[in-house]
Design a protein around this motif. Structure first.
Motif, PDB file in Angstrom:
ATOM      1  N   ASP A 108       1.008  -1.336  -0.032  1.00  0.00           N
ATOM      2  CA  ASP A 108      -0.087  -0.053  -0.194  1.00  0.00           C
ATOM      3  C   ASP A 108       1.016   1.124  -0.090  1.00  0.00           C
ATOM      4  N   VAL A 109       2.078   1.269  -0.173  1.00  0.00           N
ATOM      5  CA  VAL A 109       3.023   2.273  -0.313  1.00  0.00           C
ATOM      6  C   VAL A 109       3.760   2.396  -1.574  1.00  0.00           C
ATOM      7  N   HIS A 110       3.688   3.443  -2.058  1.00  0.00           N
ATOM      8  CA  HIS A 110       4.373   4.018  -3.406  1.00  0.00           C
ATOM      9  C   HIS A 110       5.332   5.062  -3.124  1.00  0.00           C
ATOM     10  N   PHE A 111       6.302   5.036  -3.801  1.00  0.00           N
ATOM     11  CA  PHE A 111       7.574   6.160  -3.567  1.00  0.00           C
ATOM     12  C   PHE A 111       7.734   6.893  -4.826  1.00  0.00           C
ATOM     13  N   GLY A 112       7.804   8.387  -4.570  1.00  0.00           N
ATOM     14  CA  GLY A 112       7.779   9.352  -5.734  1.00  0.00           C
ATOM     15  C   GLY A 112       9.288  10.200  -5.495  1.00  0.00           C
ATOM     16  N   LEU A 113      10.112  10.018  -6.389  1.00  0.00           N
ATOM     17  CA  LEU A 113      11.580  10.518  -6.344  1.00  0.00           C
ATOM     18  C   LEU A 113      11.615  11.466  -7.397  1.00  0.00           C
ATOM     19  N   VAL A 114      11.879  12.855  -6.979  1.00  0.00           N
ATOM     20  CA  VAL A 114      12.128  13.774  -7.950  1.00  0.00           C
ATOM     21  C   VAL A 114      13.339  14.181  -7.946  1.00  0.00           C
ATOM     22  N   GLY A 115      13.935  14.352  -9.213  1.00  0.00           N
ATOM     23  CA  GLY A 115      15.525  14.740  -8.989  1.00  0.00           C
ATOM     24  C   GLY A 115      16.305  14.243 -10.163  1.00  0.00           C
ATOM     25  N   GLY A 116      17.095  14.853 -10.703  1.00  0.00           N
ATOM     26  CA  GLY A 116      18.174  14.085 -11.722  1.00  0.00           C
ATOM     27  C   GLY A 116      19.496  14.137 -11.063  1.00  0.00           C
ATOM     28  N   GLY A 117      20.482  13.499 -11.976  1.00  0.00           N
ATOM     29  CA  GLY A 117      21.745  13.356 -11.252  1.00  0.00           C
ATOM     30  C   GLY A 117      22.370  12.149 -11.927  1.00  0.00           C
ATOM     31  N   THR A 118      23.896  11.917 -11.734  1.00  0.00           N
ATOM     32  CA  THR A 118      24.593  11.070 -12.560  1.00  0.00           C
ATOM     33  C   THR A 118      24.120   9.733 -12.152  1.00  0.00           C
ATOM     34  N   GLU A 119      23.730   9.416 -11.243  1.00  0.00           N
ATOM     35  CA  GLU A 119      23.275   8.157 -10.695  1.00  0.00           C
ATOM     36  C   GLU A 119      21.795   7.531 -11.191  1.00  0.00           C
ATOM     37  N   LEU A 120      20.967   8.395 -11.675  1.00  0.00           N
ATOM     38  CA  LEU A 120      19.719   8.340 -12.130  1.00  0.00           C
ATOM     39  C   LEU A 120      19.387   6.823 -12.689  1.00  0.00           C
ATOM     40  N   GLU A 121      20.369   6.625 -13.711  1.00  0.00           N
ATOM     41  CA  GLU A 121      19.819   5.321 -14.528  1.00  0.00           C
ATOM     42  C   GLU A 121      20.506   4.119 -13.674  1.00  0.00           C
ATOM     43  N   GLU A 122      21.472   4.303 -12.987  1.00  0.00           N
ATOM     44  CA  GLU A 122      21.820   3.071 -12.059  1.00  0.00           C
ATOM     45  C   GLU A 122      21.010   2.941 -10.903  1.00  0.00           C
ATOM     46  N   LEU A 123      20.188   4.047 -10.603  1.00  0.00           N
ATOM     47  CA  LEU A 123      19.088   3.625  -9.668  1.00  0.00           C
ATOM     48  C   LEU A 123      18.082   3.173 -10.069  1.00  0.00           C
ATOM     49  N   GLN A 124      17.595   3.392 -11.271  1.00  0.00           N
ATOM     50  CA  GLN A 124      16.526   2.661 -11.914  1.00  0.00           C
ATOM     51  C   GLN A 124      16.730   1.167 -12.242  1.00  0.00           C
ATOM     52  N   LYS A 125      18.090   0.749 -12.509  1.00  0.00           N
ATOM     53  CA  LYS A 125      18.512  -0.431 -12.715  1.00  0.00           C
ATOM     54  C   LYS A 125      18.315  -1.062 -11.276  1.00  0.00           C
ATOM     55  N   LEU A 126      18.862  -0.527 -10.234  1.00  0.00           N
ATOM     56  CA  LEU A 126      18.791  -1.132  -9.072  1.00  0.00           C
ATOM     57  C   LEU A 126      17.209  -1.420  -8.389  1.00  0.00           C
ATOM     58  N   ALA A 127      16.465  -0.507  -8.712  1.00  0.00           N
ATOM     59  CA  ALA A 127      14.976  -0.694  -8.646  1.00  0.00           C
ATOM     60  C   ALA A 127      14.595  -1.960  -9.108  1.00  0.00           C
ATOM     61  N   ALA A 128      14.922  -2.245 -10.526  1.00  0.00           N
ATOM     62  CA  ALA A 128      14.339  -3.192 -11.461  1.00  0.00           C
ATOM     63  C   ALA A 128      14.961  -4.492 -10.756  1.00  0.00           C
ATOM     64  N   GLU A 129      16.242  -4.532 -10.171  1.00  0.00           N
ATOM     65  CA  GLU A 129      16.881  -5.877  -9.805  1.00  0.00           C
ATOM     66  C   GLU A 129      16.121  -6.180  -8.410  1.00  0.00           C
ATOM     67  N   LEU A 130      15.728  -4.862  -7.686  1.00  0.00           N
ATOM     68  CA  LEU A 130      14.944  -5.330  -6.179  1.00  0.00           C
ATOM     69  C   LEU A 130      13.628  -5.621  -6.572  1.00  0.00           C
ATOM     70  N   GLY A 131      13.162  -5.528  -7.698  1.00  0.00           N
ATOM     71  CA  GLY A 131      11.916  -5.906  -7.846  1.00  0.00           C
ATOM     72  C   GLY A 131      10.846  -5.002  -7.437  1.00  0.00           C
ATOM     73  N   VAL A 132      11.278  -3.611  -7.227  1.00  0.00           N
ATOM     74  CA  VAL A 132      10.376  -2.426  -6.654  1.00  0.00           C
ATOM     75  C   VAL A 132       9.898  -1.506  -7.732  1.00  0.00           C
ATOM     76  N   SER A 133      10.472  -1.754  -8.874  1.00  0.00           N
ATOM     77  CA  SER A 133       9.971  -0.532 -10.170  1.00  0.00           C
ATOM     78  C   SER A 133       8.524  -0.051 -10.071  1.00  0.00           C
ATOM     79  N   ASP A 134       7.573  -1.184  -9.984  1.00  0.00           N
ATOM     80  CA  ASP A 134       6.388  -0.760  -9.840  1.00  0.00           C
ATOM     81  C   ASP A 134       5.692   0.194  -8.536  1.00  0.00           C
ATOM     82  N   TYR A 135       6.703   0.207  -7.848  1.00  0.00           N
ATOM     83  CA  TYR A 135       6.207   0.963  -6.623  1.00  0.00           C
ATOM     84  C   TYR A 135       7.164   2.283  -6.366  1.00  0.00           C
TER      85      TYR A 135
END
Length: 399
Positions: free
Chosen positions: A247-274
Motif C-alpha cells: 500500500d506504499v508508493h515512492f515518488g522520487l524527484v530529481g536528476g543526477g549522475t546515478e539516476l539510470e543506475e538507481l532505476q536499474k537497482l529498483a528493477a533488480e530489487l523488484g520494486v520498479s512498480d512501486y
C-alpha cells in the motif's frame, strides 16, 4: 544597497546548477536586487534553461555549456576546465558591458578563486559562498585520502585565503572556514538556506501520483552517490516483500549522475512498480509530488560531509508541513528537530521501520508536520536570513 549614491554591482558565479533553478543562489540574487544592487549571474545551461542569456526579474543571467555531467576523474577535468574557460570569458563580457564591483563565488568546485583572485588584482571584491565541503565529498565517494584529496584541501584553503568575506550555511561550515580556511571570525557570516514560502505553496494532493496506493513517500533532491537512494530502495524492498506491504508508493524527484543506475537497482530489487523516478522536473511537478506525499524522506548517507551539511530538501519538506524520516545526522537533526523521525545511520531496515511507523500513525504525522511548518515560519524562512546576507555584503564593501 547604494553607497554614497553609487550602486553596488555584483557578479555571482555558480558552476553546478543553472539559475534560477538553484534556489539558494536565486534567493540571494533577488535579495540583493531588491536592496539596490545590480546583479549578474554566470552559470551553466540545463534542462529548461537552455538560453545563453536571459533577463529575469531585472537580473542578467549569462549561461554557458558544459561538456558533460561529470562522473569520474576525466569527466571532472573536462567539466571544470570548460567551466573555468567560460567563467573567465563571461566575466570579461560582463565587465565591459554592465561592469561589476564584486564577485560572489558559489562552490563546487573550489576553483572559482582563480577568477576571483585575478579580478582582485584590479580592485574587485571577492566573497566565497560555501555550499559544499569537497574534501569530505571526495573521501565519501572514493574512500581514500590521496593526492586529489590533498589538492581539494589546497583549493579550499586558497579559496578562503582569496576571499575577503565568506558565507557559511551552518555552524559546521563556519568552523571549517575558521580552522581549515584560517579566516578571521569577523569575516565569516552564517546565512542558512531558508525556504521562501511564497514559492513552496501548500496545494491539494494529486491522487494519481499515488499510483493506486494508500500512501506516498516523497523525496526531492539529487540522484547521486551520497544521497542514499540505494538505501531507500532497499528499504522499499523490505517494506514490500519482507513486511508484506503493498500500500506504499515512492515518488522520487530529481536528476543526477546515478539516476539510470538507481532505476536499474529498483528493477533488480523488484520494486520498479512501486517507485516513480521523475528526473528533473519543473517546480509545479515537484510541488505536486511533495504536496501529495504523506511523509517525506532524506536518506542521505551518514558520512562526514552529510553530517556537516544542511540539506535544502529538509526545510522544503518542513515548509510544506510534511513529517520526515531521515538518518540521524548532526545538521539534519538541527534543521528538523521534532519534525522528523531518525533512523540508525545507514540502516535500511530501521529506515523502513521508521517509514512505516510514521505512515501508520496519522496523529503523529499531523503533529510533526505542524511542528516543522511552524519552525520554518518562525525561525528558518529565508526572510530571517536576508539581513545576514546584507550584513555580509556591507562587510565586503567596507573591506
Amino acid at each position: 544597497m547604494a553607497s554614497a549614491g553609487k550602486t553596488r554591482r555584483v557578479l555571482i558565479i555558480v558552476e553546478n546548477l543553472p539559475s534560477p533553478f538553484d534556489r539558494r543562489v536565486w534567493q540571494e540574487a533577488t535579495t540583493l536586487k531588491q536592496n539596490g544592487y545590480e546583479v549578474s549571474i554566470i552559470c551553466p545551461t540545463g534542462k529548461g534553461y537552455e538560453s545563453r542569456y536571459e533577463l529575469l526579474d531585472d537580473i542578467h543571467i549569462y549561461r554557458h555549456p558544459l561538456p558533460m555531467e561529470a562522473n569520474g576523474a576525466l569527466g571532472y577535468l573536462l567539466e571544470y576546465g570548460a567551466a573555468l574557460f567560460w567563467e573567465f570569458y563571461l566575466s570579461f563580457k560582463v565587465l565591459f558591458t554592465r561592469g561589476f564591483d564584486a564577485i560572489h563565488a558559489c562552490n563546487p568546485p573550489d576553483l572559482i578563486f582563480l577568477v576571483g583572485g585575478f579580478f582582485r588584482l584590479f580592485g574587485k571584491k571577492f566573497l566565497f559562498d560555501h555550499h559544499d565541503i569537497n574534501p569530505e565529498l571526495y573521501e565519501a565517494k572514493f574512500n581514500r585520502k590521496d593526492l586529489f584529496w590533498k589538492l581539494l584541501l589546497l583549493c579550499e584553503r586558497l579559496t578562503f585565503k582569496t576571499a575577503q568575506v565568506s558565507i557559511a550555511t551552518n555552524e559546521s561550515y563556519k568552523r571549517i572556514a575558521l580552522e581549515r580556511g584560517g579566516m578571521d571570525p569577523e569575516n565569516v557570516y552564517i546565512v542558512r538556506s531558508g525556504p521562501k514560502l511564497d514559492r513552496l505553496e501548500i496545494t491539494d494532493a494529486v491522487p494519481e501520483l499515488k499510483c493506486g496506493k494508500k500512501f506516498l513517500v516523497g523525496y526531492v533532491g539529487v540522484m547521486g552517490q551520497q544521497e542514499g537512494i540505494d538505501y531507500l530502495l532497499h528499504a522499499a524492498r523490505h517494506i514490500i516483500y519482507d513486511l508484506k506491504r503493498d500500500d506504499v508508493h515512492f515518488g522520487l524527484v530529481g536528476g543526477g549522475t546515478e539516476l539510470e543506475e538507481l532505476q536499474k537497482l529498483a528493477a533488480e530489487l523488484g520494486v520498479s512498480d512501486y517507485v516513480t523516478f521523475t528526473g528533473r522536473v519543473p517546480d509545479q511537478e515537484l510541488l505536486d509530488m511533495l504536496n501529495t506525499a504523506d511523509i517525506c524522506v532524506n536518506p542521505d548517507v551518514a558520512n562526514e560531509m552529510n553530517d556537516k551539511s544542511t540539506m535544502n530538501k529538509i526545510m522544503e519538506y518542513m515548509a510544506l508541513g510534511k513529517p520526515i524520516v531521515q538518518f540521524d545526522l548532526t545538521e539534519g537533526r538541527f534543521s528538523a528537530g521534532d519534525a522528523s523521525l531518525y533512523a540508525k545511520k545507514n540502516d535500511e531496515i530501521d529506515l523502513a521501520e521508521k517509514i512505516l511507523e510514521l505512515l501508520d500513525d496519522e496523529d503523529m504525522r499531523i503533529k510533526m508536520g505542524e511542528l516543522g511548518r511552524i519552525r520554518v515560519i518562525n525561525e528558518l524562512e529565508w526572510k530571517y536570513e536576508e539581513p545576514k546576507l546584507l550584513q555580509a555584503y556591507d562587510a565586503l564593501f567596507a573591506s
